[in-house]
Motif scaffolding. Structure first.
Motif, PDB file in Angstrom:
ATOM      1  N   PRO A   8     -35.381  17.847 -70.307  1.00 11.79           N
ATOM      2  CA  PRO A   8     -36.398  16.691 -70.275  1.00 11.79           C
ATOM      3  C   PRO A   8     -37.339  16.775 -71.573  1.00 11.79           C
ATOM      4  CG  PRO A   8     -37.023  18.499 -68.593  1.00 11.79           C
ATOM      5  CD  PRO A   8     -35.481  18.775 -69.024  1.00 11.79           C
ATOM      6  N   GLU A   9     -37.413  18.107 -72.116  1.00 15.76           N
ATOM      7  CA  GLU A   9     -38.108  18.356 -73.277  1.00 15.76           C
ATOM      8  C   GLU A   9     -37.314  17.794 -74.705  1.00 15.76           C
ATOM      9  OE1 GLU A   9     -39.223  21.279 -70.551  1.00 15.76           O
ATOM     10  OE2 GLU A   9     -37.064  20.907 -71.445  1.00 15.76           O
ATOM     11  N   TRP A  44     -44.521  13.860 -68.613  1.00 19.04           N
ATOM     12  CA  TRP A  44     -43.851  14.114 -69.899  1.00 19.04           C
ATOM     13  C   TRP A  44     -44.298  13.468 -71.123  1.00 19.04           C
ATOM     14  CZ3 TRP A  44     -41.060  18.202 -69.095  1.00 19.04           C
ATOM     15  CH2 TRP A  44     -40.374  18.612 -68.106  1.00 19.04           C
ATOM     16  N   PRO A  45     -44.466  14.197 -72.057  1.00 20.83           N
ATOM     17  CA  PRO A  45     -44.927  13.650 -73.365  1.00 20.83           C
ATOM     18  C   PRO A  45     -43.954  12.473 -73.893  1.00 20.83           C
ATOM     19  CG  PRO A  45     -44.825  15.928 -73.516  1.00 20.83           C
ATOM     20  CD  PRO A  45     -44.191  15.658 -72.446  1.00 20.83           C
ATOM     21  N   ASP A  46     -44.735  11.512 -74.723  1.00 23.98           N
ATOM     22  CA  ASP A  46     -43.918  10.409 -75.055  1.00 23.98           C
ATOM     23  C   ASP A  46     -42.828  10.808 -76.250  1.00 23.98           C
ATOM     24  OD1 ASP A  46     -45.553   8.700 -73.657  1.00 23.98           O
ATOM     25  OD2 ASP A  46     -46.863   8.134 -75.353  1.00 23.98           O
ATOM     26  N   GLY A  47     -41.853  10.338 -76.038  1.00 26.77           N
ATOM     27  CA  GLY A  47     -40.762  10.567 -77.191  1.00 26.77           C
ATOM     28  C   GLY A  47     -40.122  11.822 -76.477  1.00 26.77           C
ATOM     29  N   THR A  48     -40.020  11.809 -75.451  1.00 24.30           N
ATOM     30  CA  THR A  48     -39.144  12.936 -74.751  1.00 24.30           C
ATOM     31  C   THR A  48     -38.212  12.373 -73.829  1.00 24.30           C
ATOM     32  OG1 THR A  48     -40.534  13.651 -72.929  1.00 24.30           O
ATOM     33  CG2 THR A  48     -40.835  14.782 -75.039  1.00 24.30           C
ATOM     34  N   ALA A  49     -37.063  13.078 -73.444  1.00 19.80           N
ATOM     35  CA  ALA A  49     -36.318  12.628 -72.431  1.00 19.80           C
ATOM     36  C   ALA A  49     -36.943  12.535 -70.811  1.00 19.80           C
ATOM     37  CB  ALA A  49     -35.149  13.550 -72.155  1.00 19.80           C
ATOM     38  N   GLY A  50     -37.637  13.442 -70.795  1.00 19.92           N
ATOM     39  CA  GLY A  50     -38.513  13.201 -69.583  1.00 19.92           C
ATOM     40  C   GLY A  50     -39.314  12.280 -69.531  1.00 19.92           C
ATOM     41  N   ALA A  51     -39.953  11.608 -70.567  1.00 11.13           N
ATOM     42  CA  ALA A  51     -40.497  10.145 -70.289  1.00 11.13           C
ATOM     43  C   ALA A  51     -39.705   9.029 -70.434  1.00 11.13           C
ATOM     44  CB  ALA A  51     -41.574  10.107 -71.642  1.00 11.13           C
ATOM     45  N   LEU A  52     -38.521   9.227 -70.868  1.00 11.86           N
ATOM     46  CA  LEU A  52     -37.491   8.043 -71.016  1.00 11.86           C
ATOM     47  C   LEU A  52     -36.867   7.914 -69.754  1.00 11.86           C
ATOM     48  CD1 LEU A  52     -36.278   8.389 -74.759  1.00 11.86           C
ATOM     49  CD2 LEU A  52     -37.770   6.625 -73.631  1.00 11.86           C
ATOM     50  N   MET A  53     -36.548   9.103 -68.886  1.00 11.44           N
ATOM     51  CA  MET A  53     -35.822   9.109 -67.973  1.00 11.44           C
ATOM     52  C   MET A  53     -35.988   8.016 -66.787  1.00 11.44           C
ATOM     53  SD  MET A  53     -35.850  12.768 -66.203  1.00 11.44           S
ATOM     54  CE  MET A  53     -37.523  13.446 -65.371  1.00 11.44           C
ATOM     55  N   ASN A  54     -34.761   7.535 -66.062  1.00 17.99           N
ATOM     56  CA  ASN A  54     -34.961   6.919 -64.727  1.00 17.99           C
ATOM     57  C   ASN A  54     -34.571   7.760 -63.623  1.00 17.99           C
ATOM     58  OD1 ASN A  54     -35.017   5.224 -62.717  1.00 17.99           O
ATOM     59  ND2 ASN A  54     -34.047   3.561 -63.704  1.00 17.99           N
ATOM     60  N   THR A  55     -35.456   7.890 -62.540  1.00 18.27           N
ATOM     61  CA  THR A  55     -35.166   8.914 -61.338  1.00 18.27           C
ATOM     62  C   THR A  55     -34.427   7.992 -60.422  1.00 18.27           C
ATOM     63  OG1 THR A  55     -37.238   8.389 -60.531  1.00 18.27           O
ATOM     64  CG2 THR A  55     -36.963  10.374 -61.919  1.00 18.27           C
ATOM     65  N   ASN A  56     -33.824   6.834 -60.465  1.00 18.65           N
ATOM     66  CA  ASN A  56     -32.906   6.234 -59.630  1.00 18.65           C
ATOM     67  C   ASN A  56     -31.701   6.387 -60.287  1.00 18.65           C
ATOM     68  OD1 ASN A  56     -34.974   5.392 -58.029  1.00 18.65           O
ATOM     69  ND2 ASN A  56     -35.039   3.487 -58.739  1.00 18.65           N
ATOM     70  N   LEU A  59     -27.145   9.394 -70.087  1.00 18.38           N
ATOM     71  CA  LEU A  59     -27.173  10.823 -70.529  1.00 18.38           C
ATOM     72  C   LEU A  59     -28.130  11.410 -69.238  1.00 18.38           C
ATOM     73  CD1 LEU A  59     -26.288  12.623 -72.764  1.00 18.38           C
ATOM     74  CD2 LEU A  59     -28.331  12.549 -73.800  1.00 18.38           C
ATOM     75  N   PRO A  60     -27.581  12.429 -68.295  1.00 12.59           N
ATOM     76  CA  PRO A  60     -28.409  12.943 -67.448  1.00 12.59           C
ATOM     77  C   PRO A  60     -29.257  13.866 -67.960  1.00 12.59           C
ATOM     78  CG  PRO A  60     -26.171  14.014 -67.404  1.00 12.59           C
ATOM     79  CD  PRO A  60     -26.188  12.797 -68.303  1.00 12.59           C
ATOM     80  N   VAL A  61     -30.377  14.186 -67.388  1.00 10.05           N
ATOM     81  CA  VAL A  61     -31.520  15.025 -67.809  1.00 10.05           C
ATOM     82  C   VAL A  61     -31.760  15.942 -66.819  1.00 10.05           C
ATOM     83  CG1 VAL A  61     -33.909  15.230 -68.316  1.00 10.05           C
ATOM     84  CG2 VAL A  61     -32.609  12.841 -68.875  1.00 10.05           C
ATOM     85  N   VAL A  62     -31.478  17.290 -67.271  1.00 11.54           N
ATOM     86  CA  VAL A  62     -31.382  18.427 -66.155  1.00 11.54           C
ATOM     87  C   VAL A  62     -32.536  19.627 -66.652  1.00 11.54           C
ATOM     88  CG1 VAL A  62     -28.929  18.288 -65.896  1.00 11.54           C
ATOM     89  CG2 VAL A  62     -29.714  19.870 -67.592  1.00 11.54           C
ATOM     90  N   GLU A  63     -32.870  20.347 -65.694  1.00 12.84           N
ATOM     91  CA  GLU A  63     -33.909  21.426 -65.615  1.00 12.84           C
ATOM     92  C   GLU A  63     -33.384  22.751 -65.609  1.00 12.84           C
ATOM     93  OE1 GLU A  63     -38.440  21.486 -64.213  1.00 12.84           O
ATOM     94  OE2 GLU A  63     -37.010  21.226 -62.626  1.00 12.84           O
ATOM     95  N   ASP A  64     -33.659  23.684 -65.948  1.00 14.12           N
ATOM     96  CA  ASP A  64     -33.330  25.146 -65.972  1.00 14.12           C
ATOM     97  C   ASP A  64     -31.784  25.303 -66.218  1.00 14.12           C
ATOM     98  OD1 ASP A  64     -31.835  24.946 -63.434  1.00 14.12           O
ATOM     99  OD2 ASP A  64     -33.994  24.632 -62.470  1.00 14.12           O
ATOM    100  N   GLN A  97     -35.951  15.607 -77.787  1.00 18.22           N
ATOM    101  CA  GLN A  97     -36.632  14.685 -78.461  1.00 18.22           C
ATOM    102  C   GLN A  97     -35.783  13.420 -78.767  1.00 18.22           C
ATOM    103  OE1 GLN A  97     -39.912  14.957 -79.515  1.00 18.22           O
ATOM    104  NE2 GLN A  97     -39.686  16.742 -78.052  1.00 18.22           N
ATOM    105  N   ILE A  98     -36.401  12.194 -78.909  1.00 18.23           N
ATOM    106  CA  ILE A  98     -35.738  10.960 -79.271  1.00 18.23           C
ATOM    107  C   ILE A  98     -34.486  11.426 -80.318  1.00 18.23           C
ATOM    108  CG2 ILE A  98     -35.992   8.710 -80.368  1.00 18.23           C
ATOM    109  CD1 ILE A  98     -38.510   8.726 -78.852  1.00 18.23           C
ATOM    110  N   PRO A  99     -34.687  11.749 -81.460  1.00 18.29           N
ATOM    111  CA  PRO A  99     -33.250  11.969 -82.488  1.00 18.29           C
ATOM    112  C   PRO A  99     -32.257  12.762 -81.417  1.00 18.29           C
ATOM    113  CG  PRO A  99     -35.472  12.560 -83.529  1.00 18.29           C
ATOM    114  CD  PRO A  99     -35.623  12.156 -82.129  1.00 18.29           C
ATOM    115  N   ASP A 100     -32.512  13.695 -80.809  1.00 14.08           N
ATOM    116  CA  ASP A 100     -31.246  14.248 -80.233  1.00 14.08           C
ATOM    117  C   ASP A 100     -30.570  13.462 -79.040  1.00 14.08           C
ATOM    118  OD1 ASP A 100     -31.967  16.581 -81.685  1.00 14.08           O
ATOM    119  OD2 ASP A 100     -33.370  17.261 -80.037  1.00 14.08           O
TER     120      ASP A 100
END
Length: 430
Positions: free
Chosen positions: A382-383, A300-312, A401-406, A385-388
């Protein structure tokens, strides 16, 4: 030898002229050779500079005095008990002295050494060294880590004394008794009050502050006393440059073990700073499951929820009762940053709701968790952005904050307030 109860400091002795009992110039004091004798550190010899390059060893037994009012300022003579003829025997290196590369010298090995202050969780330096006569032995009695030591070495102690008298200031001496410093030996940093292995008892954030100021050898001494889990906590609290240095100090196999013990998002952030070739070797040595989580996060690109999230994170199947849910959590709680919420998912791992841990514990065992979970859950893709992300966390006072796909909201990970704390403290983007 002249018996004087007073103390002095090595800053007053270095470069002082040395004369024999007939008043003839022998050389200048370059250093003091010390040795552990029982529980004390004793001065056993002097390193005397004669000319530009010639150094000779003088037994401490040849001293007349190196303390008292005769040495209130640097550069005054140190007198010897010996005649010129007798002095020559003292100038020969005695067999009792260890080889030069094995000698422990005060100015070379202790002065300006790093000292770890456990109470303040910081690294400070030895500014001066206190010496004291005990009977006919000259011993090291303390280390000066304060302002007076600096001023003595710069020749500014009289000025500082005048300022303190003029403005009625009290500046403590800053001398730490030698019995509060361990170990006094060559190599890694000295420490106040406690041995090296007790550094691992510090909070990881405090230890990170100390390690950030140490060099390779000093870090190695501390890391060798720490478990993999403790080292992982330390790396997580360190900035990227220090974290990379620690990984290099550990060696690749132990570094991979530490990465496995870290939160996946923290490991991914750190590995993104490591050269690609080294990063690939480390990930090949990691456990396959952990390495896969890290690779997924690094896509995931820097500055996105995908890059920040923890999978644990904590998750439970939606068809459990409260009693079954609690039993499952007791049976194996995953290593998570956020421990107040449990996410409820279906068989395909789609997010169904969230339960506050307090509400789960308060409900009866027979209650289905469907009835205690909240279904209106704030979430991001996951896309995002940090301000959101920052806006949602601030607006709704969220810890995670949970990160979800689809469209079915498949749960991928969780962004915690810890992950975005630095962002919350930075100015808003326009």
């Amino acid at each position: 030898m002249l018996q004087l109860p007073t103390t002095t400091f090595i800053s007053k002795l270095l470069r002082a002229p040395i004369v024999d009992s007939d008043g003839r110039h022998v050389g200048r004091l370059d250093d003091l050779v010390i040795q552990h004798v029982g529980d004390q550190v004793e001065v056993r010899g002097l390193v005397v500079r004669q000319g530009r390059r010639k150094f000779v060893m003088v037994s401490a037994e040849a001293l007349r005095n190196v303390t008292g009012d005769h040495l209130t300022t640097p550069g005054q003579d140190i007198s010897m008990r010996t005649s010129p003829l007798q002095l020559r025997s003292h100038l020969d290196v005695d067999d009792s002295f260890p080889p030069e590369d094995e000698q422990f010298r005060l100015a070379r090995d202790v002065l300006d050494a790093q000292v770890i202050d456990m109470d303040g969780a910081k690294v400070i330096r030895v500014n001066d060294i206190q010496l004291e006569w005990i009977g006919d032995r000259l011993i090291v009695s303390g280390l000066d880590i304060g302002a007076w030591g600096v001023c003595r070495r710069l020749g500014l102690a009289p000025l500082l004394a005048a300022i303190t008298r003029r403005f009625h200031l009290e500046i403590p001496e800053g001398v730490v008794p030698l019995n509060q410093v361990a170990p006094l030996s060559k190599g890694p940093s000295l420490q106040l009050s406690v041995p090296t292995q007790q550094l691992s008892l510090l909070h990881p954030a405090d230890l990170a502050r100390i390690v950030a100021e140490l060099g390779h050898d000093h870090r190695q001494a501390i890391l060798s006393e720490m478990s993999v889990e403790q080292t992982a906590d330390l790396v997580e609290e360190s900035d990227a440059n220090v974290g990379k240095a620690i990984l290099e100090d550990l060696g690749e196999e132990r570094a991979a073990d530490v990465l496995d013990a870290m939160q996946p998002d923290e490991a991914a952030d750190l590995l993104s700073e490591v050269p690609e070739e080294h990063r690939d070797r480390l990930m090949d040595l990691m456990e396959p499951e952990g390495a896969e989580k890290v690779r997924a996060l690094m896509q995931w690109p820097d500055g996105t929820a995908g890059a920040l999230m923890n999978t644990n994170y904590w998750s439970l199947p939606v068809d459990l009762t409260v009693g079954e849910a609690i039993a499952r959590l007791r049976g194996g709680i995953p290593l998570c940053e956020e421990v107040l919420h449990v996410y409820v998912v279906d068989a395909e791992h789609h997010l169904q709701g969230v339960i506050h841990l307090r509400r789960l514990l308060a409900a009866s065992d027979e209650t289905p968790i469907r009835e205690v979970m909240e279904t209106d859950v704030d979430k991001v893709t996951p896309e995002a952005q940090i301000p959101d992300i920052r806006h949602l966390i601030l607006r709704y006072n969220l810890l995670a904050l949970p990160v979800v796909e689809d469209e079915q909201a498949k749960l991928l990970g969780v962004v915690t307030i810890h992950d975005v704390l630095d962002l919350l403290l930075s100015p808003e983007e326009p």
